[in-house]
Enzyme design. Sequence first.
Site, PDB file in Angstrom:
ATOM      1  CG  ASN A  37      70.020  45.630  26.132  1.00 18.35           C
ATOM      2  OD1 ASN A  37      68.863  45.734  25.709  1.00 18.35           O
ATOM      3  ND2 ASN A  37      70.342  44.887  27.179  1.00 18.35           N
ATOM      4  CG  HIS A 122      74.561  34.895  33.831  1.00 19.00           C
ATOM      5  ND1 HIS A 122      75.331  35.962  34.236  1.00 19.00           N
ATOM      6  CD2 HIS A 122      73.344  35.072  34.420  1.00 19.00           C
ATOM      7  CE1 HIS A 122      74.609  36.748  35.025  1.00 19.00           C
ATOM      8  NE2 HIS A 122      73.404  36.236  35.146  1.00 19.00           N
ATOM      9  NE  ARG A 147      78.535  36.626  34.337  1.00 16.01           N
ATOM     10  CZ  ARG A 147      78.321  37.436  33.304  1.00 16.01           C
ATOM     11  NH1 ARG A 147      79.306  38.150  32.814  1.00 16.01           N
ATOM     12  NH2 ARG A 147      77.133  37.528  32.764  1.00 16.01           N
ATOM     13  CE1 TYR A 159      74.346  41.893  34.615  1.00 21.11           C
ATOM     14  CE2 TYR A 159      75.879  40.658  35.987  1.00 21.11           C
ATOM     15  CZ  TYR A 159      75.280  40.894  34.764  1.00 21.11           C
ATOM     16  OH  TYR A 159      75.614  40.107  33.699  1.00 21.11           O
ATOM     17  CG  ASP A 210      79.586  41.252  35.551  1.00 21.98           C
ATOM     18  OD1 ASP A 210      80.221  42.260  35.915  1.00 21.98           O
ATOM     19  OD2 ASP A 210      78.904  41.210  34.503  1.00 21.98           O
ATOM     20  CG  HIS A 212      76.841  44.852  35.886  1.00 21.80           C
ATOM     21  ND1 HIS A 212      76.034  45.911  35.583  1.00 21.80           N
ATOM     22  CD2 HIS A 212      76.824  44.066  34.791  1.00 21.80           C
ATOM     23  CE1 HIS A 212      75.546  45.759  34.360  1.00 21.80           C
ATOM     24  NE2 HIS A 212      76.021  44.648  33.855  1.00 21.80           N
ATOM     25  CD  GLU A 236      81.968  40.217  33.226  1.00 21.85           C
ATOM     26  OE1 GLU A 236      82.141  38.977  33.286  1.00 21.85           O
ATOM     27  OE2 GLU A 236      81.002  40.724  32.644  1.00 21.85           O
ATOM     28  CD  GLU A 262      79.669  43.862  30.245  1.00 26.81           C
ATOM     29  OE1 GLU A 262      80.048  42.723  30.513  1.00 26.81           O
ATOM     30  OE2 GLU A 262      78.551  44.314  30.574  1.00 26.81           O
ATOM     31  NE  ARG A 283      83.176  40.975  30.231  1.00 27.42           N
ATOM     32  CZ  ARG A 283      82.390  40.049  29.694  1.00 27.42           C
ATOM     33  NH1 ARG A 283      82.912  38.947  29.206  1.00 27.42           N
ATOM     34  NH2 ARG A 283      81.079  40.233  29.654  1.00 27.42           N
ATOM     35  CG  HIS A 312      79.376  41.615  26.500  1.00 28.09           C
ATOM     36  ND1 HIS A 312      78.713  42.749  26.091  1.00 28.09           N
ATOM     37  CD2 HIS A 312      78.616  41.073  27.472  1.00 28.09           C
ATOM     38  CE1 HIS A 312      77.603  42.886  26.790  1.00 28.09           C
ATOM     39  NE2 HIS A 312      77.523  41.880  27.646  1.00 28.09           N
ATOM     40  CG  ASP A 316      72.568  42.692  25.715  1.00 24.45           C
ATOM     41  OD1 ASP A 316      72.666  41.930  26.679  1.00 24.45           O
ATOM     42  OD2 ASP A 316      73.373  43.603  25.489  1.00 24.45           O
ATOM     43  CD  GLU A 339      78.562  37.205  29.022  1.00 22.73           C
ATOM     44  OE1 GLU A 339      79.328  38.178  28.844  1.00 22.73           O
ATOM     45  OE2 GLU A 339      77.470  37.284  29.616  1.00 22.73           O
ATOM     46  CD1 TRP A 402      71.165  48.041  37.350  1.00 21.32           C
ATOM     47  CD2 TRP A 402      72.057  47.580  35.339  1.00 21.32           C
ATOM     48  NE1 TRP A 402      70.781  46.784  36.997  1.00 21.32           N
ATOM     49  CE2 TRP A 402      71.319  46.464  35.786  1.00 21.32           C
ATOM     50  CE3 TRP A 402      72.729  47.522  34.116  1.00 21.32           C
ATOM     51  CZ2 TRP A 402      71.204  45.289  35.030  1.00 21.32           C
ATOM     52  CZ3 TRP A 402      72.626  46.370  33.365  1.00 21.32           C
ATOM     53  CH2 TRP A 402      71.860  45.264  33.827  1.00 21.32           C
TER      54      TRP A 402
HETATM   55  C1  GCO Z   1      77.492  40.482  30.935  1.00 20.11           C
HETATM   56  C2  GCO Z   1      76.906  41.839  31.008  1.00 20.11           C
HETATM   57  C3  GCO Z   1      75.490  41.951  30.623  1.00 20.11           C
HETATM   58  C4  GCO Z   1      75.074  43.414  30.504  1.00 20.11           C
HETATM   59  C5  GCO Z   1      74.165  43.574  29.350  1.00 20.11           C
HETATM   60  C6  GCO Z   1      73.785  45.015  29.136  1.00 20.11           C
HETATM   61  O1  GCO Z   1      78.575  40.362  31.454  1.00 20.11           O
HETATM   62  O2  GCO Z   1      76.902  39.602  30.353  1.00 20.11           O
HETATM   63  O3  GCO Z   1      77.331  42.550  32.122  1.00 20.11           O
HETATM   64  O4  GCO Z   1      74.588  41.195  31.357  1.00 20.11           O
HETATM   65  O5  GCO Z   1      74.499  43.884  31.658  1.00 20.11           O
HETATM   66  O6  GCO Z   1      74.768  43.042  28.212  1.00 20.11           O
HETATM   67  O7  GCO Z   1      73.134  45.177  27.941  1.00 20.11           O
HETATM   68 MG    MG Z   2      79.434  41.963  32.474  1.00 19.54          MG
END
Ligand code: GCO
Ligand code: MG
Length: 402
Positions: A37, A122, A147, A159, A210, A212, A236, A262, A283, A312, A316, A339, A402
């Site tokens: 991504n 999600h 989630r 996020y 998550d 993040h 997560e 991930e 993940r 994951h 993307d 996921e 991020w």
């Molecule tokens: C998740 C992830 C994604 C990522 C993304 C980045 O747990 O699904 O954290 O949302 O942010 O895949 O490319």
């Molecule tokens: Mg994640």
Amino acid sequence: MKITSAKVIVTCPGRNFVTLKVATDEGLHGLGDATLNGRELAVASYLQDHVIPCLIGRDPCQSEDIWQFLYRGCYWRRGPVTMTAISAVDTALWDLKAKIANMPLYQLLGGRSRDGVMVYGHANGEDIAQTVDEVGRYLDMGYKAVRAQSGIPGLASTYGVGKDRLFYEPADAGLPAENVWSTEKYLDHIPLLFDKLRERYGYEPHLLHDAHHRLTPVEAARLGKSLEDYRLFWLEDPVAAENQEGFRLIRQHTVTPLAVGEVFNTIWDCKDLIQEQLIDYIRATVLHAGGITHLRRIADLAALYHVRTGCHGATDLSPVCMGAALHFDTWAPNFGIQEYMRHSRETDEVFPHAYRFRDGFLYPGEAPGHGVDIDEKLAAKFPYQRACLPVNRLEDGTMWNW
Ligand code: GCO
Ligand code: MG
């Protein structure tokens, strides 16, 4: 049998995907996802300029030797671009091999270890009330695991919360959007969300969250502790995982299960976390951690230490990755959860696939290979569009994760 050609297909049916198609002199082809991504063209170039020329003329059934050639044989090992390219080749070769055997891929891996693959959705909302309703929407669709991500009062964005409720797409600008983050505001808010979720839905649904990569170890420990009464399936990416010693500190303070990986590319990224039993779920994916060949090694190591898989599966990661992941999940003895962020209708049309969702589970289907193809004519109608993930700054302007 020989590999006669391999090509990279870049398409943007709502978001960018890179796909590797490997063809043989016997008329069969295999597909691998090569999407990274926000860095799609770097992988496309690595494949086109450096990897594909080495594949032509090789026996596609020697997937192990080809993996070793591309990994061990390369002086500049590892890293997301290289490993995504290797994953694409490896996935395409397993797809091909299963087609040659005329079997669904999970059969070659060792056969079925379970009937279906439990997935989590999600759910997101701008505030607690909306997120609670969105979780309900997933439960109504039959999901057993959800989630939950919610907007934070006082922050314009965070996020996991998107414009569209069912389809979350963070790479939404030609140049990275700048978000603002406050750990203090976040830590005060999240326990309230899970309090409301348990109050409304009880303790049967699995709930996940998550973070993040945004916390320090002691902050993550505090969050894990404050969520213990709500019995999360997992927390997560509590911290960025470069400094893995941080997980020891989190572990000393909380029994909330931890998931990470991930962004991991190889077994070396998770070896210590697994061997020291600092995490509960790994993940890493077929797509970014070296394909089926390497992910199996990670899963086998994890099994020795009571760590289960939780691949994951954000939007993307293309349907090609999802197809391969579901065969892997159907086999892996220490599978935990998968996921599943839904793809848009356009994406599903470009990638016709055999997998199906029913009552909270995904089923890989019985088509030979991983069961996912690409409609190249349709793909050509969606040219690449540059799209970047956002970046984060603290409220005083300091750059943050991020
Ligand atoms: C998740 C992830 C994604 C990522 C993304 C980045 O747990 O699904 O954290 O949302 O942010 O895949 O490319
Ligand atoms: Mg994640």
